[in-house]
Design a protein around this motif. Structure first.
Motif, PDB file in Angstrom:
ATOM      1  N   ARG A  15       5.313   3.555   1.848  1.00  0.00           N
ATOM      2  CA  ARG A  15       4.902   2.227   1.398  1.00  0.00           C
ATOM      3  C   ARG A  15       4.878   1.262   2.576  1.00  0.00           C
ATOM      4  NH1 ARG A  15       5.877   0.517  -3.910  1.00  0.00           N
ATOM      5  NH2 ARG A  15       7.086  -1.228  -3.117  1.00  0.00           N
ATOM      6  N   TYR A  16       3.840   0.435   2.626  1.00  0.00           N
ATOM      7  CA  TYR A  16       3.651  -0.522   3.708  1.00  0.00           C
ATOM      8  C   TYR A  16       3.250  -1.864   3.131  1.00  0.00           C
ATOM      9  CZ  TYR A  16       3.207   3.864   6.216  1.00  0.00           C
ATOM     10  OH  TYR A  16       3.425   5.114   6.710  1.00  0.00           O
ATOM     11  N   ARG A  17       3.799  -2.926   3.679  1.00  0.00           N
ATOM     12  CA  ARG A  17       3.397  -4.267   3.257  1.00  0.00           C
ATOM     13  C   ARG A  17       2.073  -4.596   3.926  1.00  0.00           C
ATOM     14  NH1 ARG A  17       7.348  -8.641   4.929  1.00  0.00           N
ATOM     15  NH2 ARG A  17       6.184  -8.515   6.854  1.00  0.00           N
ATOM     16  N   VAL A  18       1.090  -4.961   3.133  1.00  0.00           N
ATOM     17  CA  VAL A  18      -0.234  -5.318   3.636  1.00  0.00           C
ATOM     18  C   VAL A  18      -0.283  -6.812   3.950  1.00  0.00           C
ATOM     19  CG1 VAL A  18      -2.689  -5.407   3.063  1.00  0.00           C
ATOM     20  CG2 VAL A  18      -1.322  -3.441   2.370  1.00  0.00           C
ATOM     21  N   GLN A  70      -8.013   6.033  -0.889  1.00  0.00           N
ATOM     22  CA  GLN A  70      -7.192   6.839  -1.780  1.00  0.00           C
ATOM     23  C   GLN A  70      -5.803   6.234  -2.000  1.00  0.00           C
ATOM     24  OE1 GLN A  70      -8.270   9.482  -3.511  1.00  0.00           O
ATOM     25  NE2 GLN A  70     -10.259   8.938  -2.673  1.00  0.00           N
ATOM     26  N   GLN A  71      -5.435   5.239  -1.223  1.00  0.00           N
ATOM     27  CA  GLN A  71      -4.121   4.645  -1.367  1.00  0.00           C
ATOM     28  C   GLN A  71      -4.030   3.792  -2.634  1.00  0.00           C
ATOM     29  OE1 GLN A  71      -5.871   4.289   1.569  1.00  0.00           O
ATOM     30  NE2 GLN A  71      -4.763   5.791   2.756  1.00  0.00           N
ATOM     31  N   LEU A  72      -2.808   3.635  -3.095  1.00  0.00           N
ATOM     32  CA  LEU A  72      -2.521   2.783  -4.236  1.00  0.00           C
ATOM     33  C   LEU A  72      -2.072   1.423  -3.715  1.00  0.00           C
ATOM     34  CD1 LEU A  72      -1.867   2.387  -7.296  1.00  0.00           C
ATOM     35  CD2 LEU A  72       0.425   3.215  -6.752  1.00  0.00           C
ATOM     36  N   ARG A  78       0.866  -1.182   0.000  1.00  0.00           N
ATOM     37  CA  ARG A  78       0.000   0.000   0.000  1.00  0.00           C
ATOM     38  C   ARG A  78       0.897   1.224   0.000  1.00  0.00           C
ATOM     39  NH1 ARG A  78      -2.555   3.435   4.413  1.00  0.00           N
ATOM     40  NH2 ARG A  78      -0.916   2.473   5.621  1.00  0.00           N
ATOM     41  N   GLN A  79       0.606   2.156  -0.899  1.00  0.00           N
ATOM     42  CA  GLN A  79       1.325   3.419  -0.934  1.00  0.00           C
ATOM     43  C   GLN A  79       0.332   4.528  -0.654  1.00  0.00           C
ATOM     44  OE1 GLN A  79       4.080   4.011  -4.150  1.00  0.00           O
ATOM     45  NE2 GLN A  79       3.787   6.207  -4.100  1.00  0.00           N
ATOM     46  N   ALA A 134      -5.370  -7.120  -3.544  1.00  0.00           N
ATOM     47  CA  ALA A 134      -5.126  -5.725  -3.930  1.00  0.00           C
ATOM     48  C   ALA A 134      -6.369  -5.125  -4.585  1.00  0.00           C
ATOM     49  CB  ALA A 134      -3.929  -5.642  -4.874  1.00  0.00           C
ATOM     50  N   ASP A 135      -7.029  -5.889  -5.450  1.00  0.00           N
ATOM     51  CA  ASP A 135      -8.256  -5.416  -6.106  1.00  0.00           C
ATOM     52  C   ASP A 135      -9.365  -5.180  -5.090  1.00  0.00           C
ATOM     53  OD1 ASP A 135      -6.927  -5.615  -8.520  1.00  0.00           O
ATOM     54  OD2 ASP A 135      -7.887  -7.511  -9.092  1.00  0.00           O
TER      55      ASP A 135
END
Length: 59
Positions: free
Chosen positions: A21-24, A46-48, A14-15, A37-38
């Motif tokens: 950036r963070y690992r989900v 709003q995060q990518l 997640r950015q 992710a989808d």
């Protein structure tokens, strides 16, 4: 399975708006990671969210 990435080589990252950036999570297959992710993206945040293959230096 473990943090070495042997059994879970795919990451969802997640950015946020500031570029942090963070690992989900870690996943066994690219398809599994992409579905997560989808799902997260579909919630309207709003995060990518992106999918990446873990490298030797990822923990």
């Amino acid at each position: 399975m473990n943090e070495s990435g042997t059994a879970l080589p795919w990451l969802v990252i997640r950015q946020d708006d500031n570029g942090a950036r963070y690992r989900v999570g870690r996943y066994a297959t690219q398809d599994e990671a992409q579905k997560m992710a989808d799902t997260l993206h579909g919630r309207g945040h709003q995060q990518l969210y992106s999918v990446e293959r873990a490298g030797p230096s990822v923990r």
